[in-house]
Design an enzyme around this catalytic site. Structure first.
Site, PDB file in Angstrom:
ATOM      1  N   HIS A  43      44.352  23.534  53.645  1.00  0.00           N
ATOM      2  CA  HIS A  43      43.767  24.853  53.913  1.00  0.00           C
ATOM      3  C   HIS A  43      44.265  25.356  55.264  1.00  0.00           C
ATOM      4  CE1 HIS A  43      41.345  22.061  56.262  1.00  0.00           C
ATOM      5  NE2 HIS A  43      41.204  23.075  57.096  1.00  0.00           N
ATOM      6  N   HIS A 101      47.478  27.260  60.784  1.00  0.00           N
ATOM      7  CA  HIS A 101      48.322  26.180  60.253  1.00  0.00           C
ATOM      8  C   HIS A 101      47.615  25.425  59.138  1.00  0.00           C
ATOM      9  CE1 HIS A 101      45.709  24.179  63.169  1.00  0.00           C
ATOM     10  NE2 HIS A 101      45.872  23.086  62.445  1.00  0.00           N
TER      11      HIS A 101
HETATM   12  P1  2AM Z   1      43.050  20.628  62.078  1.00  0.00           P
HETATM   13  O1  2AM Z   1      43.428  20.575  60.640  1.00  0.00           O
HETATM   14  O2  2AM Z   1      44.072  21.292  62.929  1.00  0.00           O
HETATM   15  O3  2AM Z   1      42.618  19.280  62.609  1.00  0.00           O
HETATM   16  C1  2AM Z   1      38.049  20.815  59.362  1.00  0.00           C
HETATM   17  O4  2AM Z   1      37.969  19.720  60.202  1.00  0.00           O
HETATM   18  C2  2AM Z   1      38.985  21.858  59.913  1.00  0.00           C
HETATM   19  O5  2AM Z   1      38.508  22.272  61.190  1.00  0.00           O
HETATM   20  C3  2AM Z   1      40.402  21.360  60.123  1.00  0.00           C
HETATM   21  O6  2AM Z   1      41.299  22.341  59.666  1.00  0.00           O
HETATM   22  C4  2AM Z   1      40.534  21.156  61.596  1.00  0.00           C
HETATM   23  O7  2AM Z   1      41.766  21.560  62.140  1.00  0.00           O
HETATM   24  C5  2AM Z   1      39.501  22.104  62.154  1.00  0.00           C
HETATM   25  N1  2AM Z   1      38.922  21.494  63.368  1.00  0.00           N
HETATM   26  C6  2AM Z   1      38.284  20.325  63.455  1.00  0.00           C
HETATM   27  N2  2AM Z   1      37.876  20.096  64.723  1.00  0.00           N
HETATM   28  C7  2AM Z   1      38.283  21.162  65.449  1.00  0.00           C
HETATM   29  C8  2AM Z   1      38.158  21.532  66.806  1.00  0.00           C
HETATM   30  N3  2AM Z   1      37.527  20.755  67.685  1.00  0.00           N
HETATM   31  N4  2AM Z   1      38.692  22.704  67.192  1.00  0.00           N
HETATM   32  C9  2AM Z   1      39.314  23.504  66.309  1.00  0.00           C
HETATM   33  N5  2AM Z   1      39.466  23.209  65.010  1.00  0.00           N
HETATM   34  C10 2AM Z   1      38.951  22.060  64.571  1.00  0.00           C
END
Ligand code: 2AM
Length: 176
Positions: free
Chosen positions: A43, A125
């Site tokens: 996603h 992304h």
């Molecule tokens: P990521 O894929 O770049 O890790 C569920 O966890 C979603 O929320 C993921 O797409 C993750 O991004 C994002 N996510 C999790 N922790 C986060 C944080 N502290 N700050 C921003 N995005 C976060």
């Protein structure tokens, strides 16, 4: 705390694109590059909200339901590696304005509601691999994954028995 859930707004990828990306990823990255994200979990996060109470979640859903944003398409034609986060990602060289506006709106509503705010600038992304802390060879440019988005959704994220599970809580249409 049991009365809060870890939530985020995201753009789900169409199942066909999820399957194609999983196949491409297996061809492009060796198994030791990192932990592959399950197809159904691929996603683009629009706004990560952290731990949110049910009451706040309902208020955010109410605000999201009133958003009127045009649908948009994007070309996944960029990839990179964030070694600190251990993430290998797919993105777009030219993120559509509609995506940036939608993310900005959701993020500002979340901020006003007192939700967690990421200190990092928004870089839309798809996370492909996690735990990628060593050097990873990124595929040369020339790949294109066109995706049309007509919905955005609110998800909960739960880590149980060694697996991350995302559940869609609600979904809203973009204007087509
Ligand atoms: P990521 O894929 O770049 O890790 C569920 O966890 C979603 O929320 C993921 O797409 C993750 O991004 C994002 N996510 C999790 N922790 C986060 C944080 N502290 N700050 C921003 N995005 C976060």
């Amino acid at each position: 705390m049991s009365d809060t859930r870890r939530l985020f707004f995201a753009l789900p990828l169409p199942p066909k694109t999820q399957r194609a990306l999983v196949k491409w990823r297996a061809e492009q990255f060796p198994p030791e590059a990192g932990r592959p994200i399950a197809a159904a979990n691929l996603h683009i996060t629009l706004a990560f909200l952290g731990e949110v109470s049910e009451q706040k979640s309902l208020a955010l859903q109410n605000m999201a339901s009133r958003i009127k944003q045009p649908a948009f398409s994007l070309d996944l034609d960029d990839a990179g590696h964030w070694p600190g986060a251990g993430v290998v990602w797919l993105g777009s060289r030219r993120a559509p304005r509609g995506l940036l506006q939608l993310a900005e709106l959701l993020r500002s509503q979340a901020a006003r509601s007192g939700c967690y705010q990421s200190p990092f600038p928004f870089h839309p992304h798809v996370t492909l691999l996690r735990g990628a802390t060593k050097t990873v060879a990124i595929p040369p440019s020339g790949f294109h994954w066109p995706v049309a988005f007509e919905h955005f959704a609110l998800y909960s994220s739960e880590f149980r028995r060694g697996r991350t599970r995302y559940d869609q809580i609600a979904c809203w249409p973009l204007i087509t």
